[in-house]
Design a protein around this motif. Structure first.
Motif, PDB file in Angstrom:
ATOM      1  N   GLY A  31       0.790  -1.223   0.000  1.00 54.16           N
ATOM      2  CA  GLY A  31       0.000   0.000   0.000  1.00 54.16           C
ATOM      3  C   GLY A  31       0.817   1.264   0.000  1.00 54.16           C
ATOM      4  N   TYR A  32       2.156   1.117   0.066  1.00 52.39           N
ATOM      5  CA  TYR A  32       3.004   2.310   0.120  1.00 52.39           C
ATOM      6  C   TYR A  32       3.608   2.625  -1.240  1.00 52.39           C
ATOM      7  N   ASN A  33       3.412   3.851  -1.682  1.00 49.39           N
ATOM      8  CA  ASN A  33       4.014   4.353  -2.917  1.00 49.39           C
ATOM      9  C   ASN A  33       5.177   5.248  -2.518  1.00 49.39           C
ATOM     10  N   GLY A  34       6.396   4.700  -2.608  1.00 51.45           N
ATOM     11  CA  GLY A  34       7.565   5.445  -2.162  1.00 51.45           C
ATOM     12  C   GLY A  34       7.853   6.675  -2.982  1.00 51.45           C
ATOM     13  N   GLN A  35       7.458   6.663  -4.253  1.00 51.70           N
ATOM     14  CA  GLN A  35       7.721   7.828  -5.101  1.00 51.70           C
ATOM     15  C   GLN A  35       6.885   9.022  -4.675  1.00 51.70           C
ATOM     16  N   ASP A  36       5.638   8.766  -4.327  1.00 51.15           N
ATOM     17  CA  ASP A  36       4.746   9.857  -3.905  1.00 51.15           C
ATOM     18  C   ASP A  36       4.682   9.997  -2.384  1.00 51.15           C
ATOM     19  N   HIS A  37       5.399   9.129  -1.659  1.00 52.40           N
ATOM     20  CA  HIS A  37       5.356   9.132  -0.186  1.00 52.40           C
ATOM     21  C   HIS A  37       3.907   9.049   0.304  1.00 52.40           C
ATOM     22  N   LEU A  38       3.141   8.148  -0.292  1.00 47.01           N
ATOM     23  CA  LEU A  38       1.720   7.993   0.023  1.00 47.01           C
ATOM     24  C   LEU A  38       1.456   6.561   0.466  1.00 47.01           C
ATOM     25  N   TRP A  39       0.790   6.431   1.601  1.00 45.13           N
ATOM     26  CA  TRP A  39       0.509   5.112   2.164  1.00 45.13           C
ATOM     27  C   TRP A  39      -0.998   4.918   2.277  1.00 45.13           C
ATOM     28  N   ARG A  40      -1.491   3.890   1.583  1.00 47.78           N
ATOM     29  CA  ARG A  40      -2.904   3.523   1.702  1.00 47.78           C
ATOM     30  C   ARG A  40      -3.016   2.475   2.794  1.00 47.78           C
ATOM     31  N   LEU A  41      -3.673   2.840   3.864  1.00 45.66           N
ATOM     32  CA  LEU A  41      -3.692   2.051   5.089  1.00 45.66           C
ATOM     33  C   LEU A  41      -4.972   1.242   5.213  1.00 45.66           C
TER      34      LEU A  41
END
Length: 523
Positions: free
Chosen positions: A107-117
């Motif tokens: 769930g973590y997109n390291g490029q956008d620093h976005l985590w879908r929890l």
């Protein structure tokens, strides 16, 4: 009957007293009990988790579970969260800790620093290395904003980032949590001012840990405490107060670090770092950078010897730094010899042009004092209008050349800005036989301790060069308006005041008319 919640020390003592078989039984129970993803530890972390404050400062000491609290709120209580660090590289630690909590990076997109929890929640990780990087997050909705190591941020960054708080879900609470330790540099001192009721030992109405206090922003753009959450009129606008609190924590409150020896690591730190990190002492000494122009202690000493006066003495000069718009303020420093009156400020919108700037400064002038005006930009318009009022004006252009030498006679000044700030430094020097007194003002303290200096080559000699206004803006996140207004009164070529001519008495008028003569011998 509600049972008391055991403290961290009590839980730890209970675990130490268990046999290996008993510990295994507890582990087995916890594994099948289907616990929540994250729960706060008993004590300060739980108090911060459940606090009703809109803006919470949690921490003080190192090791109190500050980052853990930010992540826990994002996982359990909030819907759309963002956690900030000053630099992007510092986000790695947050990523690693969340991975350990969840047991996965799914769930973590390291490029956008976005985590879908889990549960449809979203956590964004953000950074604002440069003062204006907050613009990247302008208008983006978040119901929770967390700041990891709040003293690394500028005050302007913090205030602007929390200004965009909003959510479309009425069932989700909006809140801000700032986590951090005491500031270790002068640039972080604003935190002590923002939470002064809890952190300033001289505060007139100190607050207890966890106590809520309510604030609004007044017409001057300053924080104003109000009694409670009841909306209040500020000017022509009805404003809803926001609540703040501070909840201290320490390594002793963290069950997971108590057994690792981390406290011994903090105990081994040199002073004042040990007092700051181990005990959360916000009044422990802050070390100045090597090339800081004016030592922090000199400014604090000048403010400590300041006493309010009814008899102020003649006003000898007034420094006026007109706002250039935005969040900057216009500032006026009223100098009476070696004593400065309280700095007078106005929001930029109040002094948006020459006529309004002149209208702001004119009523403050006394005794024919010289008005030293920063005459670049809007200052040039203010200069013209103040001159038009027949007032005694002295334009100050910081980039102009200086013909002066420092008091040792060894160094020149790169420009007028270096000249006036260095002369201010000499006036603050405690070895000075008659040092100046400055009004207690946290913003002024920040302004005067932000400039750095270097010695450069100039012709065949050496010259002092100091930080430009833009350089200081990058350090503070705002314009050093108050500091500049004080420094302008130290420009070397300021003319003496021009007192207004004495009004003629009836005797003068009678003598000048050529009519009559009063013979005192017959009176």
């Amino acid at each position: 009957m509600k049972l008391p919640i055991p403290s961290t020390e009590e839980i730890l003592a209970a675990f130490k007293g268990m046999t290996p078989e008993m510990r295994a039984a507890v582990d087995s129970f916890l594994m099948v009990a289907d616990p929540a993803i994250w729960v706060p530890q008993a004590g300060p972390q739980s108090a911060a988790y459940h606090s009703k404050a809109d803006i919470i400062f949690y921490g003080g000491s190192a090791g109190g579970g500050k980052t853990e609290l930010l992540l826990g709120l994002s996982l359990t209580e909030q819907e759309h969260s963002i956690i900030f660090r000053r630099e992007a590289v510092q986000l790695i630690g947050i990523e690693e800790r969340m991975t350990k909590i969840l047991g996965t990076r799914a769930g973590y997109n390291g490029q956008d620093h976005l985590w879908r929890l889990p549960g449809g929640k979203v956590l964004e990780l953000g950074s604002v290395q440069r003062p204006d990087d907050w613009l990247k997050y302008q208008g983006r909705p978040h119901d929770f904003k967390g700041f990891d190591e709040i003293t690394h941020f500028t005050e302007a960054q913090f205030r602007t980032l929390i200004g965009w708080m909003r959510t479309d879900n009425p069932d989700i609470r909006q809140r801000v949590v700032a986590a951090g330790n005491p500031p270790t540099t002068p640039e972080g001192e604003w935190v002590k001012r923002y939470w002064a009721a809890w952190l300033d030992p001289q505060h007139s109405n100190p607050a207890k840990p966890g106590e809520l206090r309510w604030y609004v922003t007044n017409e001057k753009g300053e924080d104003q405490e109000v009694p409670d959450s009841t909306p209040v009129m500020v000017g022509n606008e009805l404003m809803t107060p926001k609540s703040r609190t501070f909840i201290p924590s320490s390594v002793d409150d963290n069950l997971f670090l108590t057994t690792t020896g981390y406290k011994a690591t903090l105990q081994a730190l040199p002073e004042p770092l040990r007092s700051q990190m181990l005990r959360g002492d916000f009044n422990a000494g802050v070390s100045d950078p090597v090339w800081q122009l004016i030592p922090t202690e000199w400014v604090k000493a000048a403010q400590a010897r300041w006493k309010d006066r009814d008899a102020k003495g003649p006003m000898t000069a007034i420094g006026f730094d007109p706002s250039r718009g935005g969040q900057d303020k216009s500032s006026a420093a009223r100098r009476h010899g070696q004593w400065f009156d309280k700095i007078v400020t106005a929001p930029g919108v109040v002094t948006k042009d020459g006529p309004s700037a002149a209208g702001f400064i004119a009523p403050l002038i006394r005794d024919g004092a010289v008005v030293c005006i920063d005459s670049i930009g809007i200052g040039s318009s203010a200069l013209d209008f103040v001159k038009g009022l027949g007032l005694h004006v002295h334009p100050v252009v910081g980039s102009e050349a200086s013909a002066l030498m420092d008091k040792s006679g060894q160094m020149k000044f790169r420009n007028k800005r270096a000249e006036m700030y260095w002369l201010l430094r000499e006036a603050l020097d405690p070895t000075n036989s008659d040092p100046i007194a400055l009004p207690p003002d946290a913003e002024l303290l920040g302004d005067l301790t932000a400039p750095r200096y270097q010695v450069t080559t100039m012709g065949k000699g050496a010259a002092i060069q100091i930080s430009s206004k833009d350089d200081i803006r990058r350090i503070l996140g705002r314009s050093p308006d108050k500091g500049d207004s004080v420094a302008m009164t130290f420009a070397a070529d300021i003319p003496k005041p021009e007192p207004k001519p004495r009004a003629k008495s009836w005797r003068d008028r009678l003598a000048g008319s050529g009519h009559g003569h009063w013979d005192q011998s017959t009176a």
